[in-house]
Design a protein around this motif. Structure first.
Motif, short mmCIF file in Angstrom:
data_model
loop_
_atom_site.label_atom_id
_atom_site.label_comp_id
_atom_site.label_asym_id
_atom_site.label_seq_id
_atom_site.Cartn_x
_atom_site.Cartn_y
_atom_site.Cartn_z
N ILE A 11 66.74 50.66 61.91
CA ILE A 11 67.14 49.84 63.04
C ILE A 11 65.98 48.94 63.45
CG2 ILE A 11 67.98 49.86 65.43
CD1 ILE A 11 69.92 51.22 63.51
N ALA A 12 66.28 47.67 63.65
CA ALA A 12 65.33 46.72 64.23
C ALA A 12 66.07 46.01 65.36
CB ALA A 12 64.85 45.73 63.19
N ASN A 22 71.15 46.86 62.15
CA ASN A 22 71.13 48.07 61.34
C ASN A 22 71.06 47.67 59.87
OD1 ASN A 22 71.30 50.69 60.43
ND2 ASN A 22 73.49 50.87 60.75
N PHE A 23 69.90 47.85 59.26
CA PHE A 23 69.71 47.50 57.86
C PHE A 23 70.06 48.69 56.97
CE2 PHE A 23 66.87 44.54 60.00
CZ PHE A 23 67.20 43.35 59.38
N THR A 24 70.98 48.45 56.05
CA THR A 24 71.34 49.47 55.07
C THR A 24 71.10 48.97 53.65
OG1 THR A 24 73.64 48.73 55.09
CG2 THR A 24 73.04 50.56 56.57
N ARG A 25 70.65 47.73 53.53
CA ARG A 25 70.28 47.18 52.22
C ARG A 25 69.23 46.09 52.43
NH1 ARG A 25 75.46 46.15 53.10
NH2 ARG A 25 76.23 44.07 53.45
N GLY A 26 68.64 45.70 51.34
CA GLY A 26 67.58 44.69 51.39
C GLY A 26 66.27 45.30 50.93
N SER A 27 65.19 44.59 51.16
CA SER A 27 63.87 45.05 50.77
C SER A 27 63.43 46.19 51.68
CB SER A 27 62.87 43.89 50.88
OG SER A 27 61.54 44.37 50.88
N ARG A 29 60.57 47.61 51.97
CA ARG A 29 59.29 47.27 52.60
C ARG A 29 59.50 46.38 53.82
NH1 ARG A 29 54.62 45.14 48.92
NH2 ARG A 29 54.66 47.35 48.45
N GLN A 30 60.31 45.34 53.68
CA GLN A 30 60.55 44.40 54.78
C GLN A 30 61.28 45.08 55.94
OE1 GLN A 30 58.77 41.87 54.58
NE2 GLN A 30 59.81 40.31 55.71
N VAL A 31 62.26 45.91 55.60
CA VAL A 31 63.05 46.61 56.62
C VAL A 31 62.18 47.59 57.42
CG1 VAL A 31 64.90 48.31 56.87
CG2 VAL A 31 65.27 46.28 55.49
N ILE A 32 61.34 48.32 56.73
CA ILE A 32 60.45 49.27 57.41
C ILE A 32 59.46 48.52 58.31
CG2 ILE A 32 58.59 50.95 57.08
CD1 ILE A 32 60.19 52.00 54.66
N LYS A 33 58.93 47.40 57.81
CA LYS A 33 58.03 46.59 58.64
C LYS A 33 58.73 46.12 59.91
CE LYS A 33 55.47 43.24 57.16
NZ LYS A 33 54.97 42.07 56.39
N GLY A 55 62.93 48.93 66.31
CA GLY A 55 64.31 49.27 66.66
C GLY A 55 64.46 50.05 67.94
N SER A 56 63.39 50.70 68.41
CA SER A 56 63.50 51.50 69.63
C SER A 56 63.76 50.64 70.86
CB SER A 56 62.26 52.36 69.84
OG SER A 56 61.14 51.55 70.13
#
Length: 176
Positions: A11-12, A22-27, A29-33, A55-56
């Protein structure tokens, strides 16, 4: 993220719209950042048309999001900071930090209701910024897991159909 063996969600929050993403696909590394871009600490992440922060800001405990990607059992870990204090904030930064603690606490209480089981490591006296307390935090998490191992095993072995009924009843009662 499509190469992962287990479905993953992060979540970002879009800083411009306030929208929860809510990211369930993609990079990965980018999603975690993006999902850990704490305002004022780590830079926001520009992705597609979004300006993303941690995301918080919009979702403190993503139990419902875990269900959306197929989880039929959700174990929540409550690491909310204790909001009871006797110290009066001394400046605008302490006031803002305090207001954020209160908001986060109340949102987390609501979101934790969506989990099937919640464990509570003894870390309420710590903040997300206590990086020097990593060993203590990990030890507290391990201890909480061991203390709740019987309940965790029960949750793992519960019939999925019964869990679904219990969750539905929680929704009807307004507990979720």
């Amino acid at each position: 993220m499509k190469n992962l063996k287990i479905k993953y969600s992060a979540i970002a929050t879009d800083l411009l719209s306030g929208e929860e993403i809510n990211f369930t696909r993609g990079s990965l590394r980018q999603v975690i950042k993006a999902s850990s871009a704490i305002p004022g600490i780590f830079p926001l992440v520009r992705l597609d048309n979004y300006f993303l922060i941690d995301g918080s800001a919009s979702e403190s405990v993503p139990a419902g999001r875990a269900r959306e990607i197929g989880a039929d059992r959700v174990l929540g870990v409550d690491v909310t900071r204790c909001i009871k204090t006797i110290d009066q904030p001394q400046n605008v930064f302490e006031i803002l930090y305090r207001a954020e603690d209160i908001t986060s606490f109340h949102l987390s209480v609501l979101r934790l209701r969506e989990a099937d089981l919640v464990i509570r490591p003894q870390v309420r006296h710590l903040t997300w910024a206590d990086f020097d307390m990593t060993r203590e935090i990990i030890t507290a998490g391990e201890k909480a897991a061991k203390e709740n191992l019987a309940e965790i095993k029960k949750l793992v072995n519960r019939n999925s159909y019964l869990l679904e009924i219990e969750h539905y009843i929680k929704k009807l009662k307004g507990d979720v």
